[in-house]
Design a protein around this motif. Structure first.
Motif, short mmCIF file in Angstrom:
data_model
loop_
_atom_site.label_atom_id
_atom_site.label_comp_id
_atom_site.label_asym_id
_atom_site.label_seq_id
_atom_site.Cartn_x
_atom_site.Cartn_y
_atom_site.Cartn_z
N GLU A 1 39.99 45.61 45.45
CA GLU A 1 40.85 46.64 44.88
C GLU A 1 41.20 47.70 45.91
O GLU A 1 40.42 47.95 46.83
CB GLU A 1 40.12 47.35 43.73
CG GLU A 1 39.62 46.45 42.65
CD GLU A 1 38.72 47.16 41.65
OE1 GLU A 1 38.14 48.22 41.99
OE2 GLU A 1 38.61 46.66 40.53
N LEU B 1 46.48 41.63 51.70
CA LEU B 1 46.89 42.34 50.49
C LEU B 1 48.28 42.89 50.71
O LEU B 1 48.52 43.58 51.71
CB LEU B 1 45.93 43.50 50.18
CG LEU B 1 44.49 43.14 49.83
CD1 LEU B 1 43.69 44.43 49.60
CD2 LEU B 1 44.44 42.26 48.59
N SER C 1 44.77 45.35 42.54
CA SER C 1 43.56 44.58 42.26
C SER C 1 43.89 43.09 42.32
O SER C 1 44.94 42.66 41.86
CB SER C 1 43.04 44.93 40.86
OG SER C 1 41.87 44.19 40.57
N THR C 2 42.98 42.34 42.92
CA THR C 2 43.13 40.89 42.98
C THR C 2 41.75 40.25 42.90
O THR C 2 40.77 40.82 43.36
CB THR C 2 43.87 40.44 44.26
OG1 THR C 2 44.06 39.03 44.22
CG2 THR C 2 43.11 40.82 45.51
N SER C 3 41.69 39.09 42.29
CA SER C 3 40.45 38.33 42.23
C SER C 3 40.48 37.25 43.30
O SER C 3 41.52 36.64 43.53
CB SER C 3 40.28 37.68 40.86
OG SER C 3 40.15 38.67 39.88
N ARG C 4 39.35 37.03 43.93
CA ARG C 4 39.24 36.02 44.98
C ARG C 4 37.99 35.20 44.77
O ARG C 4 36.95 35.73 44.39
CB ARG C 4 39.14 36.68 46.37
CG ARG C 4 40.32 37.51 46.76
CD ARG C 4 41.43 36.62 47.20
NE ARG C 4 42.62 37.42 47.45
CZ ARG C 4 43.69 36.97 48.05
NH1 ARG C 4 43.73 35.73 48.46
NH2 ARG C 4 44.72 37.73 48.22
N THR D 1 36.20 40.76 43.21
CA THR D 1 37.40 41.53 42.93
C THR D 1 37.63 42.46 44.11
O THR D 1 36.71 43.14 44.56
CB THR D 1 37.25 42.36 41.64
OG1 THR D 1 36.95 41.47 40.57
CG2 THR D 1 38.51 43.13 41.33
#
Length: 104
Positions: free
Chosen positions: A50, A75, A61-64, A48
């Motif tokens: 953030e 981002l 927030s982003t999941s990778r 994650t």
């Protein structure tokens, strides 16, 4: 949970900082608000990413799914207010990486 702040600069923290700096970088820093390029050296894992403000509030927030080796992505920060933030990378059972970034 392990924590490595790559802005640290003394004693043992300086060694950890140097290792973390190799693992995480964000540019341009300060950024012009268009986007923040992230380069991350990692083992293959889910993570994650953030942006956290000075009040410890998560503003982005982003999941990778990271692959082993170098990972690069951007981002979108065009909807984030100008200010000082921490770029935080969290992975399950992995160290936490943090870098301070400035959005203009």
């Amino acid at each position: 949970m392990d924590y490595v702040d790559i802005t640290a600069a003394t004693g043992t923290a300086a060694k950890a900082s140097a290792e973390a700096q190799k693992a995480l970088s964000a540019y341009p820093n300060p950024t012009n608000g268009q986007g923040l390029n992230v380069r991350l050296e990692a083992a293959a894992r889910a993570a994650t990413v953030e942006l956290v403000n000075s009040l410890s509030q998560r503003v982005l927030s982003t999941s990778r799914n990271l692959r082993a080796g170098t990972n690069q992505f951007q981002l979108a920060t065009d909807r984030v207010a100008s200010g000082l933030y921490q770029l935080v990378v969290r992975g399950a059972n992995q160290p936490l990486l943090v870098q301070r970034v400035v959005l203009n």
